[in-house]
Motif scaffolding. Structure first.
Motif, short mmCIF file in Angstrom:
data_model
loop_
_atom_site.label_atom_id
_atom_site.label_comp_id
_atom_site.label_asym_id
_atom_site.label_seq_id
_atom_site.Cartn_x
_atom_site.Cartn_y
_atom_site.Cartn_z
N ALA A 77 0.84 -1.19 0.00
CA ALA A 77 0.00 0.00 0.00
C ALA A 77 0.88 1.25 0.00
O ALA A 77 2.04 1.20 0.40
N ALA A 78 0.31 2.35 -0.44
CA ALA A 78 0.96 3.65 -0.36
C ALA A 78 -0.09 4.69 -0.05
O ALA A 78 -1.24 4.57 -0.48
N GLN A 79 0.31 5.67 0.73
CA GLN A 79 -0.62 6.74 1.09
C GLN A 79 0.16 8.01 1.41
O GLN A 79 1.36 7.95 1.67
N PRO A 80 -0.54 9.15 1.39
CA PRO A 80 0.15 10.39 1.74
C PRO A 80 0.53 10.37 3.22
O PRO A 80 -0.10 9.71 4.04
N ASP A 81 1.59 11.09 3.54
CA ASP A 81 2.07 11.23 4.90
C ASP A 81 2.52 12.68 5.05
O ASP A 81 2.96 13.28 4.07
N PRO A 82 2.42 13.27 6.24
CA PRO A 82 2.86 14.66 6.40
C PRO A 82 4.32 14.88 5.97
O PRO A 82 4.69 15.97 5.56
N ARG A 83 5.13 13.81 6.01
CA ARG A 83 6.54 13.92 5.62
C ARG A 83 6.76 13.54 4.16
O ARG A 83 7.90 13.51 3.70
N GLY A 84 5.70 13.19 3.42
CA GLY A 84 5.84 12.80 2.03
C GLY A 84 4.90 11.68 1.65
O GLY A 84 3.70 11.85 1.61
N VAL A 85 5.49 10.51 1.40
CA VAL A 85 4.73 9.34 0.98
C VAL A 85 5.10 8.16 1.87
O VAL A 85 6.27 7.95 2.18
N GLN A 86 4.09 7.43 2.28
CA GLN A 86 4.30 6.24 3.12
C GLN A 86 3.96 5.00 2.31
O GLN A 86 2.90 4.92 1.70
N ILE A 87 4.90 4.05 2.29
CA ILE A 87 4.72 2.78 1.60
C ILE A 87 4.75 1.69 2.67
O ILE A 87 5.64 1.69 3.52
N ALA A 88 3.78 0.78 2.61
CA ALA A 88 3.70 -0.26 3.64
C ALA A 88 3.64 -1.65 3.01
O ALA A 88 3.02 -1.84 1.97
N VAL A 89 4.30 -2.59 3.69
CA VAL A 89 4.20 -4.01 3.37
C VAL A 89 3.68 -4.68 4.63
O VAL A 89 4.35 -4.68 5.67
N THR A 90 2.46 -5.23 4.55
CA THR A 90 1.80 -5.84 5.72
C THR A 90 1.57 -7.31 5.43
O THR A 90 1.09 -7.66 4.35
N ASP A 91 1.88 -8.16 6.39
CA ASP A 91 1.62 -9.59 6.22
C ASP A 91 0.79 -10.13 7.37
O ASP A 91 0.68 -9.51 8.42
N SER A 92 0.21 -11.30 7.14
CA SER A 92 -0.59 -11.97 8.17
C SER A 92 0.20 -13.15 8.74
O SER A 92 -0.37 -14.15 9.14
N GLY A 93 1.51 -12.99 8.79
CA GLY A 93 2.40 -14.06 9.22
C GLY A 93 2.51 -14.22 10.72
O GLY A 93 1.67 -13.76 11.49
N ALA A 94 3.60 -14.85 11.12
CA ALA A 94 3.83 -15.23 12.51
C ALA A 94 4.09 -14.05 13.43
O ALA A 94 3.93 -14.15 14.63
N GLY A 95 4.51 -12.92 12.87
CA GLY A 95 4.86 -11.78 13.70
C GLY A 95 6.28 -11.90 14.21
O GLY A 95 6.96 -12.91 14.02
N ILE A 96 6.74 -10.84 14.87
CA ILE A 96 8.10 -10.77 15.40
C ILE A 96 8.02 -10.62 16.91
O ILE A 96 7.22 -9.82 17.41
N ASN A 97 8.84 -11.39 17.63
CA ASN A 97 8.86 -11.28 19.08
C ASN A 97 9.14 -9.84 19.51
O ASN A 97 10.03 -9.20 18.94
N PRO A 98 8.42 -9.33 20.50
CA PRO A 98 8.62 -7.94 20.94
C PRO A 98 10.07 -7.64 21.33
O PRO A 98 10.56 -6.54 21.05
N GLU A 99 10.78 -8.62 21.91
CA GLU A 99 12.16 -8.36 22.30
C GLU A 99 13.10 -8.27 21.09
O GLU A 99 14.19 -7.72 21.17
N ASP A 100 12.66 -8.80 19.95
CA ASP A 100 13.47 -8.74 18.73
C ASP A 100 13.22 -7.46 17.92
O ASP A 100 14.09 -7.05 17.15
N LEU A 101 12.07 -6.86 18.09
CA LEU A 101 11.70 -5.69 17.27
C LEU A 101 12.75 -4.58 17.26
O LEU A 101 13.06 -4.05 16.18
N PRO A 102 13.34 -4.19 18.40
CA PRO A 102 14.31 -3.10 18.35
C PRO A 102 15.58 -3.44 17.57
O PRO A 102 16.36 -2.56 17.25
N HIS A 103 15.79 -4.72 17.27
CA HIS A 103 17.05 -5.15 16.65
C HIS A 103 16.92 -5.60 15.20
O HIS A 103 17.92 -5.95 14.59
N VAL A 104 15.71 -5.61 14.64
CA VAL A 104 15.53 -6.22 13.31
C VAL A 104 16.33 -5.52 12.21
O VAL A 104 16.64 -6.15 11.21
N PHE A 105 16.69 -4.26 12.40
CA PHE A 105 17.48 -3.55 11.40
C PHE A 105 18.97 -3.60 11.68
O PHE A 105 19.76 -3.02 10.92
N ASP A 106 19.38 -4.27 12.75
CA ASP A 106 20.80 -4.40 13.08
C ASP A 106 21.48 -5.38 12.13
O ASP A 106 20.91 -6.42 11.79
#
Length: 160
Positions: A77-106
């Motif tokens: 999906a894509a939609q307007p955002d106050p900072r420009g354009v927001q693009i999203a990829v959403t899945d109905s998968g297993a999800g990510i453990n909350p303790e892992d979320l802060p590190h997924v981009f490491d």
């Protein structure tokens, strides 16, 4: 290393449709519905390196396909955002453990230690973040275990 970009004006809809076509058969093979929520017609163009942004979305979609069971769905999906354009990829998968979320981009981080022999390097999301940052944007993640994950990319509009 240096990240070379070849910027051009791109309509977000074109980016999403192009990426959808590239990954449709992969999703279909896993019996996952890969869909597109059409963006508003007046969504501004974004200056981007199309190949690099397809690489980013491809990484997000590949991860989503890997962690979404058959019968699940992935939505672009894509939609307007106050900072420009927001693009999203959403899945109905297993999800990510909350303790892992802060590190997924490491770099080299893999949340599920059982996947360490899967051939994954743990670099995909770190590279995605670098590419998005090189475009002057931001990438974020929100996830609920057992319900799915949404990666959101925010890019500045073309005139900035």
């Amino acid at each position: 290393g240096q990240l070379s970009l070849h910027p051009q004006s791109v309509q977000p809809r074109d980016l999403l449709e192009h990426t959808l076509l590239l990954y449709a058969s992969q999703a279909e093979q896993k019996k996952i519905n890969l869909g597109l929520q059409l963006p508003p017609a007046d969504l501004p163009a974004v200056t981007m390196d199309l190949d690099r942004m397809v690489q980013v979305l491809g990484n997000l979609i590949s991860n989503a396909i890997r962690h979404t069971p058959a019968g699940g769905a992935i939505q672009l999906a894509a939609q307007p955002d106050p900072r420009g354009v927001q693009i999203a990829v959403t899945d109905s998968g297993a999800g990510i453990n909350p303790e892992d979320l802060p590190h997924v981009f490491d770099r080299f981080y893999r949340g599920n230690k059982a996947r360490s022999d899967s051939g994954e390097s743990g670099l995909g999301l770190a590279i995605a973040r670098s590419i998005v940052a090189a475009h002057g944007g931001q990438i974020a993640v929100a996830s609920t275990l057992g319900q799915g994950t949404t990666f959101t990319i925010t890019l500045p509009p073309q005139n900035q």
